[in-house]
Design a protein around this motif. Structure first.
Motif, mmCIF file in Angstrom:
data_model
loop_
_atom_site.group_PDB
_atom_site.id
_atom_site.type_symbol
_atom_site.label_atom_id
_atom_site.label_comp_id
_atom_site.label_asym_id
_atom_site.label_seq_id
_atom_site.Cartn_x
_atom_site.Cartn_y
_atom_site.Cartn_z
ATOM 1 N N LEU A 49 -6.420 10.291 0.222
ATOM 2 C CA LEU A 49 -5.399 9.350 -0.225
ATOM 3 C C LEU A 49 -5.182 8.319 0.873
ATOM 4 C CD1 LEU A 49 -3.239 8.447 -2.254
ATOM 5 C CD2 LEU A 49 -1.698 10.147 -1.237
ATOM 6 N N GLY A 50 -5.514 7.067 0.566
ATOM 7 C CA GLY A 50 -5.365 5.992 1.534
ATOM 8 C C GLY A 50 -3.967 5.404 1.517
ATOM 9 N N GLY A 51 -3.646 4.694 2.571
ATOM 10 C CA GLY A 51 -2.352 4.048 2.673
ATOM 11 C C GLY A 51 -2.155 2.961 1.632
ATOM 12 N N ASN A 52 -3.248 2.529 1.000
ATOM 13 C CA ASN A 52 -3.176 1.521 -0.054
ATOM 14 C C ASN A 52 -2.900 2.143 -1.426
ATOM 15 O OD1 ASN A 52 -5.608 2.794 -0.461
ATOM 16 N ND2 ASN A 52 -6.855 0.947 -0.356
ATOM 17 N N GLY A 53 -2.704 3.481 -1.464
ATOM 18 C CA GLY A 53 -2.403 4.157 -2.720
ATOM 19 C C GLY A 53 -3.627 4.553 -3.524
ATOM 20 N N CYS A 54 -4.809 4.338 -2.982
ATOM 21 C CA CYS A 54 -6.054 4.692 -3.664
ATOM 22 C C CYS A 54 -6.494 6.103 -3.314
ATOM 23 C CB CYS A 54 -7.173 3.737 -3.273
ATOM 24 S SG CYS A 54 -7.084 2.141 -4.046
ATOM 25 N N LEU A 55 -7.123 6.752 -4.280
ATOM 26 C CA LEU A 55 -7.752 8.050 -4.054
ATOM 27 C C LEU A 55 -9.253 7.825 -3.903
ATOM 28 C CD1 LEU A 55 -5.660 9.988 -6.638
ATOM 29 C CD2 LEU A 55 -5.769 10.536 -4.214
ATOM 30 N N TYR A 56 -9.845 8.428 -2.879
ATOM 31 C CA TYR A 56 -11.260 8.242 -2.560
ATOM 32 C C TYR A 56 -11.994 9.575 -2.643
ATOM 33 C CZ TYR A 56 -9.778 3.734 -0.736
ATOM 34 O OH TYR A 56 -9.246 2.465 -0.603
ATOM 35 N N ASP A 65 -13.131 6.332 6.925
ATOM 36 C CA ASP A 65 -13.554 5.262 6.018
ATOM 37 C C ASP A 65 -12.412 4.730 5.153
ATOM 38 O OD1 ASP A 65 -16.232 5.749 6.813
ATOM 39 O OD2 ASP A 65 -16.414 7.324 5.302
ATOM 40 N N VAL A 66 -11.328 5.465 5.100
ATOM 41 C CA VAL A 66 -10.229 5.165 4.179
ATOM 42 C C VAL A 66 -9.133 4.396 4.917
ATOM 43 C CG1 VAL A 66 -8.428 6.273 2.784
ATOM 44 C CG2 VAL A 66 -10.738 7.212 2.796
ATOM 45 N N PRO A 67 -8.588 3.346 4.301
ATOM 46 C CA PRO A 67 -7.501 2.625 4.964
ATOM 47 C C PRO A 67 -6.268 3.526 5.106
ATOM 48 C CG PRO A 67 -7.852 1.755 2.739
ATOM 49 C CD PRO A 67 -8.921 2.770 2.996
ATOM 50 N N PRO A 68 -5.778 3.718 6.327
ATOM 51 C CA PRO A 68 -4.654 4.637 6.534
ATOM 52 C C PRO A 68 -3.308 4.012 6.197
ATOM 53 C CG PRO A 68 -5.295 3.679 8.618
ATOM 54 C CD PRO A 68 -6.256 3.138 7.589
ATOM 55 N N MET A 69 -2.320 4.878 6.065
ATOM 56 C CA MET A 69 -0.923 4.450 5.982
ATOM 57 C C MET A 69 -0.524 4.112 7.417
ATOM 58 S SD MET A 69 1.814 3.996 4.181
ATOM 59 C CE MET A 69 1.556 4.881 2.654
ATOM 60 N N LEU A 70 -0.060 2.906 7.620
ATOM 61 C CA LEU A 70 0.326 2.480 8.967
ATOM 62 C C LEU A 70 1.823 2.611 9.158
ATOM 63 C CD1 LEU A 70 -1.903 -0.703 9.200
ATOM 64 C CD2 LEU A 70 -2.333 1.532 10.231
ATOM 65 N N PRO A 71 2.248 2.878 10.394
ATOM 66 C CA PRO A 71 3.690 2.929 10.653
ATOM 67 C C PRO A 71 4.308 1.554 10.455
ATOM 68 C CG PRO A 71 2.412 3.365 12.663
ATOM 69 C CD PRO A 71 1.440 3.149 11.570
ATOM 70 N N GLU A 72 5.489 1.535 9.872
ATOM 71 C CA GLU A 72 6.210 0.275 9.720
ATOM 72 C C GLU A 72 6.676 -0.181 11.096
ATOM 73 O OE1 GLU A 72 9.320 1.419 7.041
ATOM 74 O OE2 GLU A 72 7.997 1.348 5.287
ATOM 75 N N ASN A 73 6.648 -1.460 11.332
ATOM 76 C CA ASN A 73 7.127 -2.047 12.592
ATOM 77 C C ASN A 73 6.413 -1.520 13.825
ATOM 78 O OD1 ASN A 73 9.089 -3.431 11.052
ATOM 79 N ND2 ASN A 73 10.385 -1.611 11.110
ATOM 80 N N MET A 92 2.136 10.214 -5.652
ATOM 81 C CA MET A 92 3.078 9.196 -5.178
ATOM 82 C C MET A 92 4.062 9.768 -4.157
ATOM 83 S SD MET A 92 2.220 6.272 -6.095
ATOM 84 C CE MET A 92 3.637 5.392 -5.481
ATOM 85 N N VAL A 93 4.480 11.005 -4.328
ATOM 86 C CA VAL A 93 5.358 11.654 -3.349
ATOM 87 C C VAL A 93 4.583 11.886 -2.057
ATOM 88 C CG1 VAL A 93 6.706 13.724 -2.836
ATOM 89 C CG2 VAL A 93 6.845 12.683 -5.102
ATOM 90 N N HIS A 94 3.321 12.301 -2.180
ATOM 91 C CA HIS A 94 2.445 12.495 -1.023
ATOM 92 C C HIS A 94 2.349 11.189 -0.230
ATOM 93 C CE1 HIS A 94 -1.796 14.115 0.335
ATOM 94 N NE2 HIS A 94 -0.994 13.907 1.355
ATOM 95 N N LEU A 95 2.194 10.090 -0.930
ATOM 96 C CA LEU A 95 2.108 8.777 -0.291
ATOM 97 C C LEU A 95 3.396 8.458 0.475
ATOM 98 C CD1 LEU A 95 -0.067 6.545 -0.251
ATOM 99 C CD2 LEU A 95 1.138 5.471 -2.137
ATOM 100 N N ASN A 96 4.539 8.743 -0.115
ATOM 101 C CA ASN A 96 5.825 8.521 0.571
ATOM 102 C C ASN A 96 5.951 9.408 1.805
ATOM 103 O OD1 ASN A 96 6.626 6.615 -1.307
ATOM 104 N ND2 ASN A 96 7.675 8.101 -2.594
ATOM 105 N N GLU A 97 5.491 10.645 1.713
ATOM 106 C CA GLU A 97 5.528 11.548 2.872
ATOM 107 C C GLU A 97 4.608 11.045 3.984
ATOM 108 O OE1 GLU A 97 6.579 15.774 0.631
ATOM 109 O OE2 GLU A 97 4.473 15.222 0.889
ATOM 110 N N MET A 98 3.464 10.467 3.598
ATOM 111 C CA MET A 98 2.556 9.890 4.593
ATOM 112 C C MET A 98 3.249 8.762 5.357
ATOM 113 S SD MET A 98 -0.972 9.864 2.339
ATOM 114 C CE MET A 98 -1.659 8.471 3.224
ATOM 115 N N GLN A 99 4.014 7.942 4.639
ATOM 116 C CA GLN A 99 4.726 6.851 5.297
ATOM 117 C C GLN A 99 5.769 7.388 6.273
ATOM 118 O OE1 GLN A 99 4.273 3.136 4.752
ATOM 119 N NE2 GLN A 99 5.017 3.608 6.801
#
Length: 173
Positions: A49-56, A65-73, A92-99
């Motif tokens: 699961l990439g930071g862009n919300g895509c599954l690879y 190879d996958v774009p990561p979820m980056l820290p804000e600021n 989608m919850v997994h994505l929020n937890e990654m952030q």
């Protein structure tokens, strides 16, 4: 004689190139996390699961190879950490937890899906081969082979798959 582009054409060209670049990020995307129903989510067990919300597809891609979820600021050149979610957590919850993890650690994060299932299927996944374990093991071995570290964060049931992957990696070394 070469003719220069006007500023308005330069802007249009820049916008078009930006569109192509953003499309390329999603070109290898199997599916967007936001588009998955609970039932469909089970089909993507072990996917990245990439930071862009895509599954690879983990057969074609690694965490690098996958774009990561980056820290804000924050900006960082660090290699991505891996986060394996707990049971019954939709993408989608997994994505929020990654952030949350990226923000808290200041490090980029890529997810490995421990897809949401219910009841007996969830228990069966613990007893048999897990796609989540297989994907994590592949990425652990790649980083070890390159002489690099790998940071792993897992929650709940994801910790079981992490433990299993680490034991398998230990036997392979």
């Amino acid at each position: 004689m070469r003719k220069e582009l006007s500023p308005s054409w330069q802007t249009c060209l820049l916008i078009f190139c930006s569109f192509l670049t953003s499309y390329q990020v999603h070109a290898d995307c199997d599916v967007m996390a936001a588009d998955l129903s609970f039932e469909e989510d089970a089909l993507y067990d072990g996917y990245l699961l990439g930071g862009n919300g895509c599954l690879y597809d983990p057969v074609q891609f690694t965490i690098d190879d996958v774009p990561p979820m980056l820290p804000e600021n924050a900006t960082t050149d660090a290699k991505a950490s891996v986060f394996i979610n707990g049971s019954a957590v939709i993408a989608m919850v997994h994505l929020n937890e990654m952030q949350d993890i990226a923000n808290g650690s200041g490090l980029p994060v890529v997810g490995i899906r421990n897809s949401a299932r219910n009841g007996i299927k969830e228990i069966t996944k613990l007893l048999h081969r897990s796609a989540t374990t297989k994907t994590l093991l592949k990425n652990i071995m790649k980083r070890i082979t390159l002489g690099e570290r790998i940071r792993i964060v897992s929650a709940s049931q994801g910790t079981f798959f992490t433990s299993r992957a680490l034991l398998k990696a230990q036997y392979r070394i």
